[in-house]
Design a protein around this motif. Structure first.
Motif, mmCIF file in Angstrom:
data_model
loop_
_atom_site.group_PDB
_atom_site.id
_atom_site.type_symbol
_atom_site.label_atom_id
_atom_site.label_comp_id
_atom_site.label_asym_id
_atom_site.label_seq_id
_atom_site.Cartn_x
_atom_site.Cartn_y
_atom_site.Cartn_z
ATOM 1 N N TYR A 1 -10.229 36.190 -17.663
ATOM 2 C CA TYR A 1 -10.052 37.144 -16.566
ATOM 3 C C TYR A 1 -9.266 36.577 -15.380
ATOM 4 O O TYR A 1 -8.360 37.247 -14.865
ATOM 5 C CB TYR A 1 -11.409 37.669 -16.102
ATOM 6 N N PRO A 2 -9.549 35.345 -14.912
ATOM 7 C CA PRO A 2 -8.770 34.814 -13.777
ATOM 8 C C PRO A 2 -7.268 34.727 -14.081
ATOM 9 O O PRO A 2 -6.445 34.972 -13.196
ATOM 10 C CB PRO A 2 -9.376 33.420 -13.553
ATOM 11 N N LEU A 3 -6.931 34.379 -15.319
ATOM 12 C CA LEU A 3 -5.512 34.295 -15.680
ATOM 13 C C LEU A 3 -4.891 35.686 -15.735
ATOM 14 O O LEU A 3 -3.731 35.873 -15.329
ATOM 15 C CB LEU A 3 -5.351 33.574 -17.017
ATOM 16 N N LYS A 4 -5.629 36.656 -16.216
ATOM 17 C CA LYS A 4 -5.118 38.035 -16.222
ATOM 18 C C LYS A 4 -4.802 38.487 -14.796
ATOM 19 O O LYS A 4 -3.769 39.121 -14.544
ATOM 20 C CB LYS A 4 -6.141 38.975 -16.854
ATOM 21 N N ARG A 5 -5.725 38.156 -13.865
ATOM 22 C CA ARG A 5 -5.502 38.533 -12.469
ATOM 23 C C ARG A 5 -4.279 37.824 -11.905
ATOM 24 O O ARG A 5 -3.502 38.412 -11.148
ATOM 25 C CB ARG A 5 -6.728 38.190 -11.643
ATOM 26 N N ARG A 6 -4.109 36.557 -12.270
ATOM 27 C CA ARG A 6 -2.957 35.802 -11.785
ATOM 28 C C ARG A 6 -1.651 36.422 -12.281
ATOM 29 O O ARG A 6 -0.723 36.648 -11.512
ATOM 30 C CB ARG A 6 -3.032 34.347 -12.242
ATOM 31 N N VAL A 7 -1.564 36.705 -13.577
ATOM 32 C CA VAL A 7 -0.333 37.247 -14.162
ATOM 33 C C VAL A 7 0.026 38.590 -13.528
ATOM 34 O O VAL A 7 1.190 38.852 -13.215
ATOM 35 C CB VAL A 7 -0.497 37.398 -15.692
ATOM 36 N N ALA A 8 -0.975 39.438 -13.336
ATOM 37 C CA ALA A 8 -0.726 40.779 -12.806
ATOM 38 C C ALA A 8 -0.662 40.822 -11.289
ATOM 39 O O ALA A 8 -0.337 41.861 -10.708
ATOM 40 C CB ALA A 8 -1.809 41.740 -13.297
ATOM 41 N N GLY A 9 -0.941 39.699 -10.624
ATOM 42 C CA GLY A 9 -0.991 39.672 -9.173
ATOM 43 C C GLY A 9 0.367 39.590 -8.504
ATOM 44 O O GLY A 9 1.412 39.473 -9.168
ATOM 45 N N ASP A 10 0.339 39.616 -7.184
ATOM 46 C CA ASP A 10 1.573 39.620 -6.390
ATOM 47 C C ASP A 10 2.380 38.332 -6.516
ATOM 48 O O ASP A 10 3.556 38.300 -6.157
ATOM 49 C CB ASP A 10 1.244 39.858 -4.918
ATOM 50 N N LYS A 11 1.734 37.253 -6.978
ATOM 51 C CA LYS A 11 2.458 35.996 -7.179
ATOM 52 C C LYS A 11 2.475 35.603 -8.655
ATOM 53 O O LYS A 11 2.541 34.430 -9.000
ATOM 54 C CB LYS A 11 1.844 34.887 -6.324
ATOM 55 N N GLY A 12 2.437 36.608 -9.511
ATOM 56 C CA GLY A 12 2.452 36.377 -10.951
ATOM 57 C C GLY A 12 3.773 36.751 -11.583
ATOM 58 O O GLY A 12 4.806 36.150 -11.287
ATOM 59 N N HIS A 13 3.733 37.801 -12.432
ATOM 60 C CA HIS A 13 4.919 38.179 -13.193
ATOM 61 C C HIS A 13 5.105 39.692 -13.184
ATOM 62 O O HIS A 13 4.143 40.453 -13.079
ATOM 63 C CB HIS A 13 4.787 37.703 -14.641
ATOM 64 N N LEU A 14 6.352 40.129 -13.337
ATOM 65 C CA LEU A 14 6.655 41.559 -13.380
ATOM 66 C C LEU A 14 6.268 42.152 -14.731
ATOM 67 O O LEU A 14 6.636 41.625 -15.779
ATOM 68 C CB LEU A 14 8.149 41.803 -13.162
ATOM 69 N N SER A 15 5.559 43.261 -14.693
ATOM 70 C CA SER A 15 5.271 44.011 -15.911
ATOM 71 C C SER A 15 6.524 44.746 -16.380
ATOM 72 O O SER A 15 7.513 44.862 -15.645
ATOM 73 C CB SER A 15 4.158 45.026 -15.649
ATOM 74 N N ASN A 16 6.470 45.266 -17.594
ATOM 75 C CA ASN A 16 7.584 46.060 -18.106
ATOM 76 C C ASN A 16 7.870 47.242 -17.189
ATOM 77 O O ASN A 16 9.032 47.571 -16.901
ATOM 78 C CB ASN A 16 7.262 46.582 -19.511
ATOM 79 N N GLU A 17 6.797 47.906 -16.732
ATOM 80 C CA GLU A 17 6.966 49.080 -15.879
ATOM 81 C C GLU A 17 7.651 48.722 -14.565
ATOM 82 O O GLU A 17 8.591 49.408 -14.130
ATOM 83 C CB GLU A 17 5.602 49.727 -15.597
ATOM 84 N N LEU A 18 7.176 47.655 -13.924
ATOM 85 C CA LEU A 18 7.783 47.254 -12.652
ATOM 86 C C LEU A 18 9.214 46.775 -12.840
ATOM 87 O O LEU A 18 10.066 46.983 -11.969
ATOM 88 C CB LEU A 18 6.945 46.158 -11.988
ATOM 89 N N SER A 19 9.481 46.139 -13.966
ATOM 90 C CA SER A 19 10.848 45.721 -14.266
ATOM 91 C C SER A 19 11.779 46.932 -14.322
ATOM 92 O O SER A 19 12.882 46.919 -13.755
ATOM 93 C CB SER A 19 10.881 44.966 -15.597
ATOM 94 N N GLY A 20 11.319 47.990 -14.988
ATOM 95 C CA GLY A 20 12.119 49.209 -15.069
ATOM 96 C C GLY A 20 12.328 49.855 -13.715
ATOM 97 O O GLY A 20 13.411 50.368 -13.403
ATOM 98 N N ARG A 21 11.290 49.818 -12.871
ATOM 99 C CA ARG A 21 11.416 50.424 -11.539
ATOM 100 C C ARG A 21 12.355 49.629 -10.642
ATOM 101 O O ARG A 21 13.125 50.213 -9.868
ATOM 102 C CB ARG A 21 10.030 50.546 -10.898
ATOM 103 N N LEU A 22 12.277 48.296 -10.748
ATOM 104 C CA LEU A 22 13.228 47.477 -9.993
ATOM 105 C C LEU A 22 14.648 47.750 -10.466
ATOM 106 O O LEU A 22 15.575 47.862 -9.649
ATOM 107 C CB LEU A 22 12.887 45.995 -10.147
ATOM 108 N N LEU A 23 14.810 47.875 -11.767
ATOM 109 C CA LEU A 23 16.140 48.155 -12.307
ATOM 110 C C LEU A 23 16.675 49.473 -11.758
ATOM 111 O O LEU A 23 17.871 49.583 -11.436
ATOM 112 C CB LEU A 23 16.077 48.186 -13.838
#
Length: 265
Positions: A181-203
Motif C-alpha cells: 500500500y505505501p508504494l501504491k500511494r507513492r506511485v500515484a502521489g504528487d511526487k510519483g508517476h503519471l498515470s495513462n489518463e494524466l499522460s493523455g490529459r497533459l498531451l
C-alpha cells in the motif's frame, strides 16, 4: 534532429537525442553494454557523445553511469541535488574528476549546436528535472517521472516536434496489483508517476499541428502494458477539450529493453 529510446521503463531508462554534430543521452539507467548496443543501432560511438543529461538520481536512471563514464569520460550534466544524490550511491563507484557539470532548472545552456532547457519536475528525488532540447529549428523533450503537472510544465512542453512522455501506470491495475500500500500511494502521489489518463490529459494541453511524434515511456512492468497505455492516451486526446483526435498524431510506446523506432525530424 533525431530522438530514440534505447530503453524505457521502471527497470531502466536511456534516451538518445542529437543533431548532425552533437549527440546526447538523457539518463543511463541500463548497463554500459546495453547503452553501447543502443548507440551502435544509431551508428554512434560512446566517445562521440557530447554529454549525458541526468534527470534524477534513482537507480533506474543512473545504473550504468559509473561504468560508462569511466570508459568514455563523457561530461555529465545534472542539478546540484541530483549530483549529490548520485555521489551517495555506492554501486556507481568513484567518478573521474571533473565529469560532473552542475546546471540549474530554468537556465538554458548550450552543447554543440543544441540548446538544453532543464525544467523542474515533481518527483521524490533530490532536485529532479526534465529536459527540452532544440537546434533552433526543431525541438524535443523528455518528460518522465512526473507525479503531477501544472501550467509551468505545459509551458515548457509547448511547440515541440517530438516528446518522450511518461505513461507509467493504469490506476486500476495499480490499485489491485502486487505493490504494498505505501508504494501504491507513492506511485500515484504528487511526487510519483503519471498515470495513462494524466499522460493523455497533459498531451491534450501541448498538442499542436506540427507535433510530429509522441513516444510514451517509463511504463511500469507490473501496473501497465503497451496496448493499454496507447489506447488510454489516445482516448483521452479524442475525448479531451481540444480540436484533435487520438489518431491525428503518430503515437508509439517505447520498448522496455530494446531500441525503439528512430525518429528523424
Amino acid at each position: 534532429m533525431r530522438l530514440c529510446s534505447i530503453a524505457s521503463g521502471s527497470s531502466g531508462n536511456c534516451i538518445y537525442t542529437g543533431g548532425e554534430h552533437t549527440h546526447l543521452l538523457v539518463d543511463t539507467g541500463i548497463s554500459k553494454k546495453r547503452v553501447e548496443e543502443g548507440l551502435k543501432a544509431l551508428d554512434i560511438k560512446g566517445e562521440e557523445l557530447n554529454g549525458i543529461l541526468i534527470t534524477h538520481e534513482h537507480i533506474d536512471h543512473v545504473q550504468g553511469l559509473g561504468v560508462f563514464s569511466r570508459k568514455y569520460e563523457v561530461p555529465i550534466y545534472a542539478t546540484k541535488g541530483t549530483i549529490e544524490g548520485i555521489k551517495k550511491i555506492s554501486s556507481i563507484g568513484k567518478m573521474p574528476e571533473g565529469l560532473f557539470h552542475e546546471i540549474q532548472t530554468d537556465e538554458t545552456f548550450t552543447l554543440g549546436e543544441l540548446k538544453v532547457e532543464p525544467f523542474k519536475i515533481s518527483h521524490d528525488a533530490n532536485e529532479p528535472s526534465g529536459y527540452r532540447i532544440g537546434d533552433g529549428e526543431k525541438s524535443v523533450a523528455v518528460a518522465t517521472d512526473l507525479g503531477k503537472y501544472d501550467d509551468y510544465t505545459v509551458e515548457h512542453l509547448k511547440n515541440l516536434d517530438a516528446i518522450v512522455l511518461e505513461a507509467n501506470h493504469d490506476l486500476k491495475m495499480l490499485e489491485v496489483g502486487p505493490y504494498p500500500y505505501p508504494l501504491k500511494r507513492r506511485v500515484a502521489g504528487d511526487k510519483g508517476h503519471l498515470s495513462n489518463e494524466l499522460s493523455g490529459r497533459l498531451l491534450c494541453d501541448i498538442l499542436h499541428d506540427n507535433l510530429k511524434h509522441v513516444v510514451l515511456g517509463h511504463l511500469s512492468k507490473e501496473n501497465n502494458y503497451e496496448e493499454l497505455a496507447y489506447e488510454t492516451v489516445k482516448l483521452e486526446v479524442t475525448l479531451g477539450d481540444n480540436p484533435y483526435k487520438g489518431d491525428d498524431f503518430p503515437i508509439t510506446v517505447a520498448k522496455r529493453s530494446s531500441v525503439s523506432e528512430i525518429i528523424d525530424l
